[in-house]
Scaffold this active site. Structure first.
Site, PDB file in Angstrom:
ATOM      1  N   GLY A 151     -28.557  19.340   0.371  1.00  0.00           N
ATOM      2  CA  GLY A 151     -27.793  18.987   1.558  1.00  0.00           C
ATOM      3  C   GLY A 151     -26.581  18.158   1.184  1.00  0.00           C
ATOM      4  O   GLY A 151     -26.047  18.249   0.072  1.00  0.00           O
ATOM      5  N   ILE A 153     -26.335  14.986   0.500  1.00  0.00           N
ATOM      6  CA  ILE A 153     -26.566  14.058  -0.608  1.00  0.00           C
ATOM      7  C   ILE A 153     -26.742  14.812  -1.920  1.00  0.00           C
ATOM      8  O   ILE A 153     -26.093  14.503  -2.924  1.00  0.00           O
ATOM      9  CB  ILE A 153     -27.788  13.165  -0.311  1.00  0.00           C
ATOM     10  CG1 ILE A 153     -27.526  12.315   0.924  1.00  0.00           C
ATOM     11  CG2 ILE A 153     -28.114  12.287  -1.519  1.00  0.00           C
ATOM     12  CD1 ILE A 153     -28.755  11.619   1.474  1.00  0.00           C
ATOM     13  N   THR A 232     -34.962   9.084  -3.348  1.00  0.00           N
ATOM     14  CA  THR A 232     -34.080   8.332  -2.457  1.00  0.00           C
ATOM     15  C   THR A 232     -34.128   8.936  -1.054  1.00  0.00           C
ATOM     16  O   THR A 232     -33.255   8.668  -0.229  1.00  0.00           O
ATOM     17  CB  THR A 232     -32.623   8.343  -2.963  1.00  0.00           C
ATOM     18  OG1 THR A 232     -32.200   9.704  -3.163  1.00  0.00           O
ATOM     19  CG2 THR A 232     -32.497   7.580  -4.272  1.00  0.00           C
ATOM     20  N   GLU A 263     -43.472   0.618   3.647  1.00  0.00           N
ATOM     21  CA  GLU A 263     -42.234  -0.156   3.530  1.00  0.00           C
ATOM     22  C   GLU A 263     -42.321  -1.364   4.451  1.00  0.00           C
ATOM     23  O   GLU A 263     -42.397  -1.182   5.670  1.00  0.00           O
ATOM     24  CB  GLU A 263     -41.024   0.722   3.877  1.00  0.00           C
ATOM     25  CG  GLU A 263     -40.803   1.847   2.873  1.00  0.00           C
ATOM     26  CD  GLU A 263     -39.589   2.708   3.182  1.00  0.00           C
ATOM     27  OE1 GLU A 263     -38.949   2.496   4.240  1.00  0.00           O
ATOM     28  OE2 GLU A 263     -39.273   3.595   2.393  1.00  0.00           O
ATOM     29  N   HIS A 282     -35.740   0.481  -0.007  1.00  0.00           N
ATOM     30  CA  HIS A 282     -35.062   1.491   0.815  1.00  0.00           C
ATOM     31  C   HIS A 282     -33.670   1.004   1.239  1.00  0.00           C
ATOM     32  O   HIS A 282     -33.389   0.821   2.421  1.00  0.00           O
ATOM     33  CB  HIS A 282     -35.901   1.843   2.042  1.00  0.00           C
ATOM     34  CG  HIS A 282     -35.614   3.226   2.548  1.00  0.00           C
ATOM     35  ND1 HIS A 282     -36.508   3.964   3.278  1.00  0.00           N
ATOM     36  CD2 HIS A 282     -34.512   4.017   2.424  1.00  0.00           C
ATOM     37  CE1 HIS A 282     -35.985   5.136   3.577  1.00  0.00           C
ATOM     38  NE2 HIS A 282     -34.777   5.194   3.067  1.00  0.00           N
ATOM     39  N   GLY A 284     -30.708   2.558  -0.152  1.00  0.00           N
ATOM     40  CA  GLY A 284     -29.712   3.507  -0.627  1.00  0.00           C
ATOM     41  C   GLY A 284     -28.623   3.847   0.362  1.00  0.00           C
ATOM     42  O   GLY A 284     -27.471   4.076  -0.016  1.00  0.00           O
TER      43      GLY A 284
END
Length: 324
Positions: A151, A153, A232, A263, A282, A284
């Protein structure tokens, strides 16, 4: 004047930019805790960052909401199907943070292979001996980097990884046109080949029912024992227990994770005690450079809905409910 509600914790600069964009057009209200959600009742547009939205929250906020919009691209904390059934679109900030996440993905490849954090820990302890670490560290150059997902990223990761001399391949159920593959310098391979041949396996796909625990015991058994896993994307894509076992029994060389199932991760989690493992909270898709682009995307989508228009499919997390 219609209301826009900010639900969650937002960067100060981002809030200031939202305030400037709303001035004279919308009333901006802010709620930072889940228990404060009722204070946002009456809002026509709800921007989300960190507060989950399920049926209970949808009930509280009511049918007055015309649009839920994520500050970011992940939507696994939003019940997009229930929102769709109620006729409410859920939008994501497609493409805004792709550069940031792609940069972090490549940073994790480099830091993981060169064992940056293990070396930094030695330095902090005042130790000079490093050869046991450097003798088991590697270049990204010459490695086979496999991208699971191509996609926004993943597409950016292609050029960055290739710039370091890596050979980049990918698998995506929606294969890119040949001319796009050529432009990106990436080779399409089967899922099985990607898993079996990648020196670095980097995840770039959303968390859905079909991808939950996609990377589990059977996958680790088919990966190179010298491989590095980079995540990521979303933590739930990886079976954490299976990952720990693979690392413990030598089935996987290392892991560099910006996303984890829990998380935050508990401080006593075994991953934190392992060498060749990096765990980040988390981060990024978040940095100061992104705030202006995030606000621009969100406000443009709000203005589209406010004007009676339909959002482009690429922004919708529940597009099946809003097809033309």
């Amino acid at each position: 004047m219609e209301k826009i509600a900010l639900l969650g914790t937002f960067p100060k600069d981002g809030v200031a930019l939202m305030e400037a964009a709303c001035r004279g057009k919308y009333e901006l209200i802010s709620c930072t805790k889940p228990e404060e959600v009722p204070l946002s009742k009456g809002a026509a547009y709800v921007v989300l960052r960190g507060i989950p939205i399920g049926p209970a929250e949808l009930d509280i906020l009511g049918p007055e909401v015309k649009l839920y919009h994520r500050w970011g691209v992940g939507y696994d904390t939003v019940d997009v199907e229930e929102a769709g059934r109620r006729g409410i679109p859920v939008a994501i900030s497609t493409g805004v943070n792709s550069q940031a996440v792609a940069e972090l993905a490549v940073l994790l490849m480099l830091a993981g292979l060169r064992r940056l954090f293990d070396l930094a820990a030695r330095a902090r302890r005042g130790e000079s001996w490093k050869e046991d670490i450097t003798d088991n560290s590697y270049l990204l150059s010459g490695k086979k980097v496999g991208l699971l997902g191509l996609g926004n990223i993943g597409s950016k990761v292609c050029g960055m990884a290739a710039a370091f001399g890596a050979e980049v391949s990918y698998y995506d159920p929606f294969r890119a046109p040949p001319e796009r593959e050529a432009a990106l310098g990436v080779t399409f391979v089967s899922f099985d080949d990607l898993i079996a041949n990648s020196d670095v396996l980097s995840l770039h796909l959303p968390l859905m029912d079909s991808t939950y625990h996609m990377i589990g015991t059977s996958i680790f058994q088919r990966m190179k024992p010298s491989a590095l896993l980079v995540n990521t994307a979303r933590g739930g894509i990886v079976d954490t227990d299976a990952l720990v076992k693979a690392l413990e029994n030598g089935g996987l060389w290392g892991a560099a994770l910006d996303a984890t199932e829990l998380e935050p991760m508990p401080a006593d989690h075994p991953l934190f005690a392992m060498e060749r493992v990096i765990v980040l909270p988390h981060a990024g898709g978040s940095c100061q450079d992104l705030n202006a682009g995030m606000v621009k995307c969100i406000m443009e989508n709000i203005e589209t809905v406010a004007g009676g228009g339909r959002l482009h499919r690429r922004f919708l997390a529940n597009p099946n409910y809003f097809e033309m």
